[in-house]
Design a protein around this motif. Sequence first.
Motif, PDB file in Angstrom:
ATOM      1  N   THR A 197      -1.011  17.745  16.850  1.00  0.00           N
ATOM      2  CA  THR A 197      -2.157  16.886  17.151  1.00  0.00           C
ATOM      3  C   THR A 197      -2.092  16.358  18.576  1.00  0.00           C
ATOM      4  N   GLY A 198      -0.876  16.111  19.079  1.00  0.00           N
ATOM      5  CA  GLY A 198      -0.738  15.648  20.467  1.00  0.00           C
ATOM      6  C   GLY A 198      -1.229  16.680  21.459  1.00  0.00           C
ATOM      7  N   GLY A 255      -7.506  18.730  24.532  1.00  0.00           N
ATOM      8  CA  GLY A 255      -8.959  18.621  24.408  1.00  0.00           C
ATOM      9  C   GLY A 255      -9.548  17.631  25.406  1.00  0.00           C
ATOM     10  N   ALA A 256      -8.866  16.507  25.584  1.00  0.00           N
ATOM     11  CA  ALA A 256      -9.346  15.510  26.553  1.00  0.00           C
ATOM     12  C   ALA A 256      -9.289  16.055  27.981  1.00  0.00           C
ATOM     13  N   LEU A 275      -6.033   8.931  31.794  1.00  0.00           N
ATOM     14  CA  LEU A 275      -4.887   9.758  32.174  1.00  0.00           C
ATOM     15  C   LEU A 275      -3.570   9.131  31.729  1.00  0.00           C
ATOM     16  N   VAL A 276      -3.476   7.813  31.810  1.00  0.00           N
ATOM     17  CA  VAL A 276      -2.264   7.121  31.371  1.00  0.00           C
ATOM     18  C   VAL A 276      -2.052   7.321  29.870  1.00  0.00           C
ATOM     19  N   PHE A 277      -3.113   7.180  29.085  1.00  0.00           N
ATOM     20  CA  PHE A 277      -2.965   7.326  27.642  1.00  0.00           C
ATOM     21  C   PHE A 277      -2.717   8.782  27.234  1.00  0.00           C
ATOM     22  N   ILE A 278      -3.290   9.723  27.955  1.00  0.00           N
ATOM     23  CA  ILE A 278      -2.979  11.136  27.700  1.00  0.00           C
ATOM     24  C   ILE A 278      -1.506  11.385  27.993  1.00  0.00           C
ATOM     25  N   ALA A 279      -1.009  10.822  29.079  1.00  0.00           N
ATOM     26  CA  ALA A 279       0.415  10.962  29.416  1.00  0.00           C
ATOM     27  C   ALA A 279       1.294  10.344  28.334  1.00  0.00           C
ATOM     28  N   ALA A 288       5.131  11.115  23.990  1.00  0.00           N
ATOM     29  CA  ALA A 288       5.558  10.953  22.601  1.00  0.00           C
ATOM     30  C   ALA A 288       5.867  12.316  21.975  1.00  0.00           C
ATOM     31  N   ALA A 289       5.061  13.327  22.268  1.00  0.00           N
ATOM     32  CA  ALA A 289       5.309  14.665  21.739  1.00  0.00           C
ATOM     33  C   ALA A 289       6.613  15.220  22.279  1.00  0.00           C
TER      34      ALA A 289
END
Length: 104
Positions: free
Chosen positions: A63-64, A70-71, A87-91, A96-97
């Motif tokens: 899912t990550g 996707g984003a 971008l910070v939250f995608i990072a 986490a992955a």
Amino acid sequence: MAWLALIMAGIFEMFGVLMINKLHKDQNLRAFLLLVLGFGLSFIFLAYAMKTIPMGTAYAIWTGIGASGGAILGMLIYHESKDWKRLVFIAMVLSAAIGLKLVS
């Protein structure tokens, strides 16, 4: 090999998400079939990876990859917002992955 399958599952998940957007815009059989193919291959690769990788880890990484990919593809292809906060939250999702991979 399971980790490669999991990455492939994430890539096909990203493809499936792109095809959802394409189907929404074009509403044709080709886009629908590509959507089914993308998600179908994603689930097949995920199922294969889960024979070796624990379910929680595999699902979180799958899912990550799908969500962050996707984003990012939405930003690149569909000109969605490239705000630094996104971008910070995608990072963070990607971190986490990677963290789950390191502890598995």
